[in-house]
Motif scaffolding. Structure first.
Motif, PDB file in Angstrom:
ATOM      1  N   LEU A  82       0.848  -1.492  -0.070  1.00 49.14           N
ATOM      2  CA  LEU A  82      -0.169   0.259  -0.457  1.00 49.14           C
ATOM      3  C   LEU A  82       0.948   0.956  -0.113  1.00 49.14           C
ATOM      4  O   LEU A  82       0.228   2.356  -0.299  1.00 49.14           O
ATOM      5  CB  LEU A  82      -0.823  -0.128   1.069  1.00 49.14           C
ATOM      6  CG  LEU A  82      -2.012  -0.897   1.070  1.00 49.14           C
ATOM      7  CD1 LEU A  82      -2.657  -1.115   2.519  1.00 49.14           C
ATOM      8  CD2 LEU A  82      -2.722  -1.067  -0.128  1.00 49.14           C
ATOM      9  N   SER A  83       1.537   0.981   0.711  1.00 50.42           N
ATOM     10  CA  SER A  83       2.910   2.651   0.570  1.00 50.42           C
ATOM     11  C   SER A  83       3.586   2.632  -0.379  1.00 50.42           C
ATOM     12  O   SER A  83       3.738   3.600  -0.953  1.00 50.42           O
ATOM     13  CB  SER A  83       3.915   2.007   1.645  1.00 50.42           C
ATOM     14  OG  SER A  83       4.858   1.206   1.163  1.00 50.42           O
ATOM     15  N   LYS A  89       1.438   7.444  -6.610  1.00 50.21           N
ATOM     16  CA  LYS A  89       0.713   8.451  -6.792  1.00 50.21           C
ATOM     17  C   LYS A  89       1.637  10.397  -6.547  1.00 50.21           C
ATOM     18  O   LYS A  89       0.914  11.144  -7.138  1.00 50.21           O
ATOM     19  CB  LYS A  89      -0.742   8.551  -5.454  1.00 50.21           C
ATOM     20  CG  LYS A  89      -1.619   7.462  -5.976  1.00 50.21           C
ATOM     21  CD  LYS A  89      -3.019   7.843  -7.343  1.00 50.21           C
ATOM     22  CE  LYS A  89      -3.095   6.476  -7.281  1.00 50.21           C
ATOM     23  NZ  LYS A  89      -4.126   6.269  -8.168  1.00 50.21           N
ATOM     24  N   LEU A  90       2.245  10.390  -4.939  1.00 48.86           N
ATOM     25  CA  LEU A  90       2.700  10.748  -4.826  1.00 48.86           C
ATOM     26  C   LEU A  90       3.836  11.472  -6.249  1.00 48.86           C
ATOM     27  O   LEU A  90       3.907  12.223  -6.700  1.00 48.86           O
ATOM     28  CB  LEU A  90       3.902  10.944  -3.949  1.00 48.86           C
ATOM     29  CG  LEU A  90       2.825  11.122  -2.272  1.00 48.86           C
ATOM     30  CD1 LEU A  90       3.713  11.057  -1.235  1.00 48.86           C
ATOM     31  CD2 LEU A  90       2.355  12.607  -1.928  1.00 48.86           C
ATOM     32  N   ILE A 122      -3.670  -4.376  -5.197  1.00 44.87           N
ATOM     33  CA  ILE A 122      -3.660  -2.750  -6.040  1.00 44.87           C
ATOM     34  C   ILE A 122      -3.647  -2.384  -6.819  1.00 44.87           C
ATOM     35  O   ILE A 122      -4.569  -0.936  -6.681  1.00 44.87           O
ATOM     36  CB  ILE A 122      -1.840  -3.218  -6.744  1.00 44.87           C
ATOM     37  CG1 ILE A 122      -1.020  -3.076  -5.349  1.00 44.87           C
ATOM     38  CG2 ILE A 122      -1.697  -2.214  -7.579  1.00 44.87           C
ATOM     39  CD1 ILE A 122       0.382  -3.626  -6.444  1.00 44.87           C
ATOM     40  N   GLN A 123      -4.987  -3.335  -7.616  1.00 41.78           N
ATOM     41  CA  GLN A 123      -5.635  -3.224  -8.576  1.00 41.78           C
ATOM     42  C   GLN A 123      -7.600  -3.133  -8.071  1.00 41.78           C
ATOM     43  O   GLN A 123      -7.981  -1.769  -8.300  1.00 41.78           O
ATOM     44  CB  GLN A 123      -6.481  -3.997  -9.401  1.00 41.78           C
ATOM     45  CG  GLN A 123      -7.089  -3.986  -9.972  1.00 41.78           C
ATOM     46  CD  GLN A 123      -7.303  -5.099 -11.320  1.00 41.78           C
ATOM     47  OE1 GLN A 123      -6.866  -6.137 -11.199  1.00 41.78           O
ATOM     48  NE2 GLN A 123      -7.656  -5.365 -12.595  1.00 41.78           N
ATOM     49  N   ASN A 124      -7.619  -3.411  -6.806  1.00 42.38           N
ATOM     50  CA  ASN A 124      -8.367  -2.320  -5.863  1.00 42.38           C
ATOM     51  C   ASN A 124      -8.673  -1.380  -4.951  1.00 42.38           C
ATOM     52  O   ASN A 124      -9.226  -0.460  -4.811  1.00 42.38           O
ATOM     53  CB  ASN A 124      -9.313  -3.947  -4.742  1.00 42.38           C
ATOM     54  CG  ASN A 124      -9.753  -5.309  -5.363  1.00 42.38           C
ATOM     55  OD1 ASN A 124      -9.893  -4.722  -6.432  1.00 42.38           O
ATOM     56  ND2 ASN A 124      -9.369  -6.032  -4.690  1.00 42.38           N
ATOM     57  N   ILE A 125      -7.210  -0.389  -4.433  1.00 42.66           N
ATOM     58  CA  ILE A 125      -7.318   0.133  -4.173  1.00 42.66           C
ATOM     59  C   ILE A 125      -6.281   1.420  -4.888  1.00 42.66           C
ATOM     60  O   ILE A 125      -6.840   2.519  -4.552  1.00 42.66           O
ATOM     61  CB  ILE A 125      -6.252   0.111  -2.689  1.00 42.66           C
ATOM     62  CG1 ILE A 125      -6.145   1.012  -1.657  1.00 42.66           C
ATOM     63  CG2 ILE A 125      -4.821  -0.187  -3.074  1.00 42.66           C
ATOM     64  CD1 ILE A 125      -7.592   0.894  -1.158  1.00 42.66           C
ATOM     65  N   ILE A 129      -7.580   6.449  -4.034  1.00 44.70           N
ATOM     66  CA  ILE A 129      -6.053   7.022  -3.823  1.00 44.70           C
ATOM     67  C   ILE A 129      -6.194   8.058  -4.458  1.00 44.70           C
ATOM     68  O   ILE A 129      -5.128   7.991  -5.587  1.00 44.70           O
ATOM     69  CB  ILE A 129      -5.148   6.453  -3.360  1.00 44.70           C
ATOM     70  CG1 ILE A 129      -4.596   5.288  -2.251  1.00 44.70           C
ATOM     71  CG2 ILE A 129      -4.026   7.534  -2.598  1.00 44.70           C
ATOM     72  CD1 ILE A 129      -3.547   3.862  -1.701  1.00 44.70           C
ATOM     73  N   ASP A 130      -6.080   9.632  -4.056  1.00 41.88           N
ATOM     74  CA  ASP A 130      -5.730  10.538  -4.959  1.00 41.88           C
ATOM     75  C   ASP A 130      -4.286  12.027  -3.622  1.00 41.88           C
ATOM     76  O   ASP A 130      -4.873  11.267  -3.061  1.00 41.88           O
ATOM     77  CB  ASP A 130      -6.772  11.015  -5.694  1.00 41.88           C
ATOM     78  CG  ASP A 130      -6.348  12.077  -6.804  1.00 41.88           C
ATOM     79  OD1 ASP A 130      -4.807  12.155  -7.227  1.00 41.88           O
ATOM     80  OD2 ASP A 130      -7.689  12.265  -7.670  1.00 41.88           O
ATOM     81  N   ILE A 131      -3.665  12.090  -4.668  1.00 39.99           N
ATOM     82  CA  ILE A 131      -3.408  13.965  -3.905  1.00 39.99           C
ATOM     83  C   ILE A 131      -3.509  14.652  -4.898  1.00 39.99           C
ATOM     84  O   ILE A 131      -3.503  15.222  -6.541  1.00 39.99           O
ATOM     85  CB  ILE A 131      -1.659  13.779  -4.305  1.00 39.99           C
ATOM     86  CG1 ILE A 131      -1.236  12.076  -4.149  1.00 39.99           C
ATOM     87  CG2 ILE A 131      -0.576  14.366  -3.366  1.00 39.99           C
ATOM     88  CD1 ILE A 131      -1.372  11.939  -1.984  1.00 39.99           C
ATOM     89  N   TYR A 132      -4.210  15.864  -4.083  1.00 42.04           N
ATOM     90  CA  TYR A 132      -4.427  17.227  -4.796  1.00 42.04           C
ATOM     91  C   TYR A 132      -3.025  18.190  -4.585  1.00 42.04           C
ATOM     92  O   TYR A 132      -3.128  18.746  -3.420  1.00 42.04           O
ATOM     93  CB  TYR A 132      -5.687  17.772  -4.008  1.00 42.04           C
ATOM     94  CG  TYR A 132      -7.000  16.996  -4.652  1.00 42.04           C
ATOM     95  CD1 TYR A 132      -7.544  16.662  -5.351  1.00 42.04           C
ATOM     96  CD2 TYR A 132      -7.076  15.574  -3.282  1.00 42.04           C
ATOM     97  CE1 TYR A 132      -8.251  15.246  -5.475  1.00 42.04           C
ATOM     98  CE2 TYR A 132      -8.717  15.077  -3.633  1.00 42.04           C
ATOM     99  CZ  TYR A 132      -9.250  14.720  -4.876  1.00 42.04           C
ATOM    100  OH  TYR A 132     -10.382  13.890  -4.658  1.00 42.04           O
TER     101      TYR A 132
END
Length: 316
Positions: A82-83, A89-90, A122-125, A129-132
């Motif tokens: 998950l990390s 994303k970052l 990974i595919q499910n999560i 997760i998003d970074i604005y």
């Protein structure tokens, strides 16, 4: 081996990495990624099968590797997996564009060694997760500019750059890069400039041209943080008396502009700075809250501010 077969070998190897990194891979997606026809992808899949790779699926439905075909050399926990996704994303939001493709390729290789259940995780999560990021990315005219700079550091070879200053002046510099850093939505390098015989800071998006040379560094350098603390040694002490009600809005920037001391008085907060950017950066920052601040020293900063305000008033 001719160029055609080299390209096919690279593509087939990359397809195998894709199959190892995802539960299902569609031929249409592979064709789009590698910019070839779907029929070519079918032939590439057949090549992998003939080489003994246990591929499950068929044209039209998607392909996957037989579960357990490749045991990963390193086992990751779910928390670590998950990390990875959060870090990806970052990187998508904040990484320099010249690093993005390389990081994506690295992530595909990392995914390829995950066990089947973690690929499904990974595919499910990943879509949850998003970074604005409210700051637009800067665009550079040079592809792969940061990798070029990093190679010069690793090889300890000088680079030649054409650089555009904030005043739109262009000069050619030969530099020895100490390090690269990201701050306030811009990428910078700290380097020894052979023209100035001193250390200078350059904003990467202002580099118009870059050429790697075979000239070795003239000296050894330490860590980048050693030079960020004092990039050229020409620091100016600035003292301001700032209204208390504006202090909270300066928390994210005051350290960047060299705050070394903050003292509360009856008239407000007395702030002492040690800055390298007394000519441009510091005055332009100060003007954003200038109606809440009194310049205590140096005296010439008052003149600089008046000149800057007059310049702005002529434009408005």
């Amino acid at each position: 081996m001719n160029d055609h077969y080299l390209k096919k070998l690279d593509r087939v190897t990359a397809i195998l990495t894709q199959l190892q990194s995802k539960p299902i891979v569609r031929a249409q997606d592979l064709a789009k990624k590698f910019e070839v026809s779907i029929r070519t992808i079918y032939r590439d899949i057949k090549t992998l099968e003939n080489a003994g790779i246990p591929i499950i699926g068929e044209a039209g439905s998607g392909y996957s590797l037989m579960d357990g075909y490749k045991l990963p050399p390193v086992m990751f926990t779910k928390q670590e997996v998950l990390s990875f996704i959060t870090a990806e994303k970052l990187m998508q939001k904040f990484s320099h564009e010249s690093l993005g493709n390389h990081y994506q390729t690295a992530m595909e290789k990392l995914r390829s060694v995950l066990k089947h259940s973690d690929k499904n995780l990974i595919q499910n999560i990943e879509n949850q997760i998003d970074i604005y990021n409210y700051n637009p990315k800067t665009e550079d005219s040079i592809k792969n500019i940061i990798p070029i700079i990093l190679e010069s550091i690793a090889e300890k070879h000088q680079i030649s750059i054409d650089y555009k200053t904030v005043n739109e002046k262009i000069s050619t510099r030969t530099i020895e890069v100490v390090g690269v850093f990201f701050e306030f939505n811009f990428w910078y390098i700290i380097a020894y400039c052979t023209l100035r015989n001193d250390f200078r800071q350059f904003r990467i998006d202002r580099i118009l041209n870059i050429v790697k040379t075979q000239n070795p560094y003239l000296q050894e350098y330490g860590q980048i943080n050693d030079y960020r603390k004092s990039p050229n040694g020409n620091k100016t002490i600035v003292k301001l008396l700032v209204d208390k009600k504006i202090i909270g809005h300066l928390n994210n920037s005051k350290t960047y502009y060299g705050l070394i001391e903050e003292k509360e008085t009856d008239k407000g907060i007395e702030m002492t700075f040690e800055t390298d950017w007394i000519d441009e950066g510091f005055p332009r920052w100060l003007i954003t809250f200038g109606d809440y601040a009194e310049i205590l020293e140096p005296e010439f900063l008052k003149t600089t501010m008046k000149d800057l305000i007059q310049k702005i008033s002529k434009i408005i």
